[in-house]
Scaffold this motif. Structure first.
Motif, mmCIF file in Angstrom:
data_model
loop_
_atom_site.group_PDB
_atom_site.id
_atom_site.type_symbol
_atom_site.label_atom_id
_atom_site.label_comp_id
_atom_site.label_asym_id
_atom_site.label_seq_id
_atom_site.Cartn_x
_atom_site.Cartn_y
_atom_site.Cartn_z
ATOM 1 N N LYS A 2 -25.472 35.262 -51.499
ATOM 2 C CA LYS A 2 -25.693 35.869 -50.198
ATOM 3 C C LYS A 2 -24.462 36.662 -49.772
ATOM 4 C CE LYS A 2 -25.811 33.829 -45.901
ATOM 5 N NZ LYS A 2 -26.148 32.760 -44.973
ATOM 6 N N GLY A 3 -24.679 37.832 -49.206
ATOM 7 C CA GLY A 3 -23.590 38.671 -48.719
ATOM 8 C C GLY A 3 -23.328 38.437 -47.243
ATOM 9 N N PRO A 4 -22.348 39.137 -46.691
ATOM 10 C CA PRO A 4 -22.033 38.979 -45.272
ATOM 11 C C PRO A 4 -23.173 39.469 -44.389
ATOM 12 C CG PRO A 4 -20.747 40.760 -46.234
ATOM 13 C CD PRO A 4 -21.478 40.098 -47.351
ATOM 14 N N ARG A 5 -23.233 38.905 -43.190
ATOM 15 C CA ARG A 5 -24.280 39.308 -42.245
ATOM 16 C C ARG A 5 -24.088 40.741 -41.766
ATOM 17 N NH1 ARG A 5 -23.782 35.356 -37.668
ATOM 18 N NH2 ARG A 5 -21.895 34.641 -38.671
ATOM 19 N N ARG A 6 -22.816 41.154 -41.698
ATOM 20 C CA ARG A 6 -22.492 42.516 -41.269
ATOM 21 C C ARG A 6 -21.368 43.039 -42.147
ATOM 22 N NH1 ARG A 6 -21.353 40.690 -35.330
ATOM 23 N NH2 ARG A 6 -19.340 41.619 -35.866
ATOM 24 N N LEU A 7 -21.198 44.340 -42.184
ATOM 25 C CA LEU A 7 -20.142 44.937 -42.993
ATOM 26 C C LEU A 7 -18.785 44.920 -42.288
ATOM 27 C CD1 LEU A 7 -22.021 47.961 -44.587
ATOM 28 C CD2 LEU A 7 -21.556 45.710 -45.571
ATOM 29 N N ASP A 8 -18.789 44.880 -40.963
ATOM 30 C CA ASP A 8 -17.532 44.868 -40.226
ATOM 31 C C ASP A 8 -17.043 43.431 -40.046
ATOM 32 O OD1 ASP A 8 -19.639 44.205 -38.507
ATOM 33 O OD2 ASP A 8 -18.570 44.928 -36.739
ATOM 34 N N ALA A 9 -15.855 43.298 -39.493
ATOM 35 C CA ALA A 9 -15.286 41.971 -39.236
ATOM 36 C C ALA A 9 -16.074 41.284 -38.118
ATOM 37 C CB ALA A 9 -13.821 42.109 -38.839
ATOM 38 N N TYR A 10 -16.281 39.990 -38.254
ATOM 39 C CA TYR A 10 -16.919 39.193 -37.206
ATOM 40 C C TYR A 10 -16.354 37.782 -37.293
ATOM 41 C CZ TYR A 10 -20.171 37.872 -41.012
ATOM 42 O OH TYR A 10 -20.733 37.438 -42.193
ATOM 43 N N PRO A 11 -16.437 37.012 -36.208
ATOM 44 C CA PRO A 11 -15.729 35.729 -36.136
ATOM 45 C C PRO A 11 -16.008 34.739 -37.270
ATOM 46 C CG PRO A 11 -16.518 36.346 -33.963
ATOM 47 C CD PRO A 11 -17.088 37.353 -34.941
ATOM 48 N N GLU A 19 -19.554 29.604 -47.436
ATOM 49 C CA GLU A 19 -20.902 29.083 -47.676
ATOM 50 C C GLU A 19 -21.567 29.801 -48.846
ATOM 51 O OE1 GLU A 19 -22.845 29.384 -43.881
ATOM 52 O OE2 GLU A 19 -21.832 27.602 -43.105
ATOM 53 N N ALA A 20 -21.335 31.097 -48.968
ATOM 54 C CA ALA A 20 -21.919 31.863 -50.071
ATOM 55 C C ALA A 20 -21.340 31.428 -51.416
ATOM 56 C CB ALA A 20 -21.701 33.358 -49.852
ATOM 57 N N LEU A 21 -20.067 31.071 -51.429
ATOM 58 C CA LEU A 21 -19.396 30.674 -52.668
ATOM 59 C C LEU A 21 -19.606 29.207 -53.038
ATOM 60 C CD1 LEU A 21 -15.991 32.476 -52.098
ATOM 61 C CD2 LEU A 21 -17.746 33.106 -53.758
ATOM 62 N N GLU A 22 -19.990 28.391 -52.085
ATOM 63 C CA GLU A 22 -20.038 26.943 -52.269
ATOM 64 C C GLU A 22 -20.871 26.496 -53.465
ATOM 65 O OE1 GLU A 22 -20.144 23.205 -49.237
ATOM 66 O OE2 GLU A 22 -21.525 24.852 -48.825
ATOM 67 N N ASP A 23 -22.074 26.975 -53.600
ATOM 68 C CA ASP A 23 -22.933 26.556 -54.717
ATOM 69 C C ASP A 23 -22.363 26.989 -56.063
ATOM 70 O OD1 ASP A 23 -24.716 25.306 -53.004
ATOM 71 O OD2 ASP A 23 -26.098 27.006 -52.936
ATOM 72 N N ILE A 29 -17.312 23.725 -61.086
ATOM 73 C CA ILE A 29 -16.654 22.421 -61.207
ATOM 74 C C ILE A 29 -17.481 21.499 -62.092
ATOM 75 C CG2 ILE A 29 -15.960 20.342 -59.926
ATOM 76 C CD1 ILE A 29 -15.302 22.292 -57.557
ATOM 77 N N GLY A 30 -18.767 21.504 -61.908
ATOM 78 C CA GLY A 30 -19.654 20.682 -62.735
ATOM 79 C C GLY A 30 -19.567 21.050 -64.212
ATOM 80 N N ARG A 31 -19.531 22.349 -64.500
ATOM 81 C CA ARG A 31 -19.424 22.784 -65.898
ATOM 82 C C ARG A 31 -18.083 22.384 -66.502
ATOM 83 N NH1 ARG A 31 -21.553 27.483 -63.756
ATOM 84 N NH2 ARG A 31 -19.660 28.678 -64.187
ATOM 85 N N ALA A 32 -17.021 22.490 -65.730
ATOM 86 C CA ALA A 32 -15.704 22.096 -66.231
ATOM 87 C C ALA A 32 -15.669 20.597 -66.520
ATOM 88 C CB ALA A 32 -14.612 22.472 -65.224
#
Length: 76
Positions: A2-11, A19-23, A29-32
């Protein structure tokens, strides 16, 4: 991924990125661990890789600014 909700900076942009990177991170880690590396050494290696990547990117003021605003953003 999943990408960011917007292209500009937001809080919550950094949180959304985490959250996008978590899975993907959990899978890595599991593969390692499945390959025989312990979880603590895998996490230490990932931290080291991230720190080394950060050191290489320090010349980029935009990236440095984003990291400075991130979770726990006061790097000494």
């Amino acid at each position: 991924m999943k990408g960011p909700r917007r292209l500009d900076a937001y809080p919550d942009r950094l949180l959304d990125c985490e959250e996008a990177l978590e899975d993907e991170l959990a899978a890595l880690i599991g593969r390692a661990c499945a390959a025989g590396w312990s979880r603590p050494e895998t996490l230490a290696a990932l931290i080291s890789l991230c720190e080394n990547t950060q050191l290489g990117d320090d010349a980029d003021p935009i990236l440095s600014a984003l990291i400075g605003r991130g979770a726990g953003g006061n790097r000494s």
